[in-house]
Every structure is written in structure tokens, then in C-alpha cells.
Design a protein around this motif. Structure first.
Motif, mmCIF file in Angstrom:
data_model
loop_
_atom_site.group_PDB
_atom_site.id
_atom_site.type_symbol
_atom_site.label_atom_id
_atom_site.label_comp_id
_atom_site.label_asym_id
_atom_site.label_seq_id
_atom_site.Cartn_x
_atom_site.Cartn_y
_atom_site.Cartn_z
ATOM 1 N N PHE A 56 17.045 -24.360 65.450
ATOM 2 C CA PHE A 56 15.922 -24.244 66.374
ATOM 3 C C PHE A 56 15.010 -23.054 66.057
ATOM 4 C CE2 PHE A 56 18.786 -26.723 69.242
ATOM 5 C CZ PHE A 56 17.954 -27.828 69.363
ATOM 6 N N PHE A 59 11.393 -23.487 65.313
ATOM 7 C CA PHE A 59 10.458 -23.886 66.365
ATOM 8 C C PHE A 59 10.137 -22.730 67.325
ATOM 9 C CE2 PHE A 59 12.939 -27.543 64.992
ATOM 10 C CZ PHE A 59 11.950 -28.462 64.691
ATOM 11 N N THR A 180 9.165 -29.336 73.892
ATOM 12 C CA THR A 180 10.602 -29.287 74.174
ATOM 13 C C THR A 180 11.365 -28.498 73.109
ATOM 14 O OG1 THR A 180 10.529 -31.397 75.343
ATOM 15 C CG2 THR A 180 12.666 -30.686 74.527
ATOM 16 N N MET A 181 11.034 -28.720 71.831
ATOM 17 C CA MET A 181 11.743 -28.005 70.764
ATOM 18 C C MET A 181 11.498 -26.502 70.860
ATOM 19 S SD MET A 181 13.392 -30.296 69.041
ATOM 20 C CE MET A 181 13.703 -29.796 67.350
ATOM 21 N N ASN A 182 10.280 -26.111 71.218
ATOM 22 C CA ASN A 182 9.956 -24.704 71.392
ATOM 23 C C ASN A 182 10.733 -24.114 72.563
ATOM 24 O OD1 ASN A 182 7.357 -22.749 72.701
ATOM 25 N ND2 ASN A 182 8.302 -22.291 70.745
ATOM 26 N N ALA A 185 14.379 -23.743 71.575
ATOM 27 C CA ALA A 185 14.554 -22.660 70.605
ATOM 28 C C ALA A 185 14.711 -21.326 71.316
ATOM 29 C CB ALA A 185 13.359 -22.619 69.651
ATOM 30 N N ILE A 231 20.031 -33.156 69.993
ATOM 31 C CA ILE A 231 19.025 -33.982 69.309
ATOM 32 C C ILE A 231 19.040 -35.406 69.863
ATOM 33 C CG2 ILE A 231 18.388 -34.988 67.086
ATOM 34 C CD1 ILE A 231 19.501 -32.407 65.785
ATOM 35 N N MET A 234 17.322 -35.461 73.219
ATOM 36 C CA MET A 234 15.867 -35.324 73.112
ATOM 37 C C MET A 234 15.230 -36.620 72.618
ATOM 38 S SD MET A 234 15.085 -31.483 71.723
ATOM 39 C CE MET A 234 16.138 -31.648 70.282
#
Length: 299
Positions: A56, A59, A180-182, A185, A231, A234
Motif C-alpha cells: 500500500f 498509494f 480507497t487505496m489511498n 495506505a 484486495i 475492495m
């Protein structure tokens, strides 16, 4: 005339969420294997998050306008890191079924935190589900069977469902929307910020695996029980609906208890089985707003 097969993206999404719940349920199994190898709770907690954190980290880049939200995610991650350490410490000191069932009291805390702090009046179904979970907890945690030292472990274990509930309530309506990934992270980095100093301060006897079982268990808890289900969730959650996701999440509890009982020979008594049934029933009763899920909770 050639016709294309009809596909339902919601079905595919539900499959992803179902698989994520299964893999999340493997956390206690891999943790107990690592405890048997000689690792302490501090190293087990760190290993669970350090490999996902490396993934992560790509990101982490955040626009300046989103820095306040990134800082809130970082604080949530730090608080969650402390609670996860309490949960794994409880897995190492309490009967595994007791620690696992305590973790699944988070619907009670979610209702209370949402009602008191976020001013979200719970539905009748949410109150009924919370009551069932509270009854399950009373069956599982029997103070008369615990020594003074174990009572401290119980208190530490309750930090985990408290933080899960807090994340669920905040992420259901965050102050600012960011990718979402940010978001994940920054939460994951928050875990590392607190777990790495705990591991160093504890001066663990065992830091690196000394057997193939230990190495495979580290890879299992970091990849199969952490990164992969995050993952999968998500990918699946936006294609499904929130109430279905909540129902399928009950598989995590069943997997966590049954893998310990079947693969590790953990004893599950009648009260713990009753508590498991009550919590699964509560997860089926508890209805959430029927809309796509945009955010995932790092657990």
C-alpha cells in the motif's frame, strides 16, 4: 442471431466478498501457529501488517487538500494497531475461542458509538442484533474462570472490536472522500508506526522464523489473511450491496473457530458454540443500508 451471455456483476462481487471473509477468518489460525513457533504477540502483529504496508506504500501520495483526511486515517491506523496488538496478545493468553468471540462483539460497540458519538439512531434490527451479541459475550467471558492477569488480557482484547466499530462508523460517512487505496495506505502505515516500536521495545526472543512452518505461517498471515482478503473485498464490495456483505461476513467467525478446533485441536464448549450461533444470527438480523459499499475497513 448471436446473443451475449447475461452476467450479473453483483453475483461476482458477492463471490469476492465471500472469499475475503474466508481468508480473514484464517488470522487466528496462522497467529496460533506462530505462537507455537515461539513468536510473541508483538511480532505476530507486526508481521501481519508489514508486507501489506509495503504494497500500500505505493498509494501514499496524497494531494495537499486531502492531507487532513489522510491524517485522520493515520490516527485511526495507530489506534487500530494498539487494538490489534491487544487482540493477538489475547489469542496468546486466553482460550482462542474466547478471544475470537470477543472480537465479534463489534456490532454492540458500533451501535453505541454510532448512537452516542455520531448521532445515528439505530434501527430496531440493529438493536436486536446488538442485544444478541451482548448475550453471546456474557456466555463467552466468564470472569470467575479468569485470573487477575487474564482479566487484563480480556480488557485489551475488547479494544479490537471497539476500534473496528469506530472505523465502520467513521468510514460510513467520512469527512472527505479520498480514493480507497489511498485511505487504506494511510491506515496501514498507522499500524506499522505503532507496532514497530512495540516490537522493538519488547525485545522479542524470536524475530526471524527458524523453521519452514514459521516462514509459511508468516507468509500466510501477511498475504492470505491480510493483503489478499483486503484486495478481494475492495474488488467485490462495490459490486455488491452492503446488507449482503454483512451476511457473508459471518463466514469469517465460523472459519476462525472451526480452523482452530479442527486443525489445531482447540476445544470449543457448548457455551462457546451457543455464542457463535448467536453472533452469526445477529449478523444475519443486522441490516445495513442497501447501497454499494465504497470503503473497506482494514482489519
Amino acid at each position: 442471431m448471436i446473443t451475449k451471455p447475461i452476467t450479473n456483476p453483483m453475483i461476482n462481487g458477492q463471490h469476492f466478498v465471500l472469499m475475503s471473509a474466508f481468508f480473514y477468518g484464517l488470522n487466528p489460525f496462522f497467529a496460533q501457529l506462530l505462537f507455537k513457533e515461539g513468536f510473541g504477540a508483538e511480532m505476530v502483529s507486526l508481521y501481519r501488517f508489514i508486507l501489506p504496508a509495503l504494497f500500500f506504500a505505493f498509494f501514499l501520495r496524497t494531494p495537499q487538500a486531502s492531507w487532513p483526511e489522510a491524517c485522520r486515517m493515520l490516527m485511526l491506523g495507530i489506534a487500530s494497531g494498539v487494538s490489534i496488538f491487544g487482540y493477538f496478545h489475547a489469542l496468546n493468553t486466553l482460550p482462542a475461542a474466547t478471544a475470537i468471540l470477543i472480537y465479534y462483539t463489534y456490532p454492540v460497540f458500533s451501535v453505541l458509538i454510532g448512537w452516542i458519538i455520531f448521532k445515528r439512531k439505530p434501527s430496531q434490527n440493529a438493536l436486536i442484533a446488538a442485544a444478541l451479541v451482548a448475550i453471546a459475550a456474557s456466555l463467552t467471558v466468564r470472569p470467575e474462570t479468569l485470573s487477575a492477569g487474564l482479566l487484563l488480557s480480556v480488557v485489551g482484547c475488547f479494544l479490537a472490536p471497539l476500534m473496528v466499530a469506530t472505523q465502520v462508523q467513521y468510514l460510513s460517512n467520512p469527512r472527505r472522500n479520498i480514493p480507497t487505496m489511498n485511505r487504506m495506505a494511510w491506515i496501514t502505515i498507522g499500524h506499522i508506526i505503532v507496532l514497530l516500536p512495540i516490537a522493538i521495545w519488547s525485545a522479542p526472543v524470536l524475530v526471524l522464523p527458524v523453521s519452514l512452518t514459521g516462514l509459511l505461517s508468516i507468509l500466510g498471515i501477511a498475504l492470505l489473511a491480510a493483503a489478499l482478503p483486503q484486495i478481494l473485498f475492495m474488488l467485490g464490495a462495490p459490486r455488491s450491496c452492503a446488507d449482503k456483505n454483512a451476511l457473508m461476513g459471518s463466514l469469517e467467525l465460523v472459519v476462525a473457530l472451526l480452523t482452530g478446533a479442527v486443525l489445531l485441536g482447540e476445544n470449543i464448549d457448548r457455551l462457546e458454540m451457543t455464542a457463535m450461533v448467536l453472533i452469526v444470527l445477529a449478523l444475519f438480523i443486522r441490516r445495513v443500508e442497501n447501497k454499494p459499499v465504497a470503503e473497506a475497513v482494514v482489519g
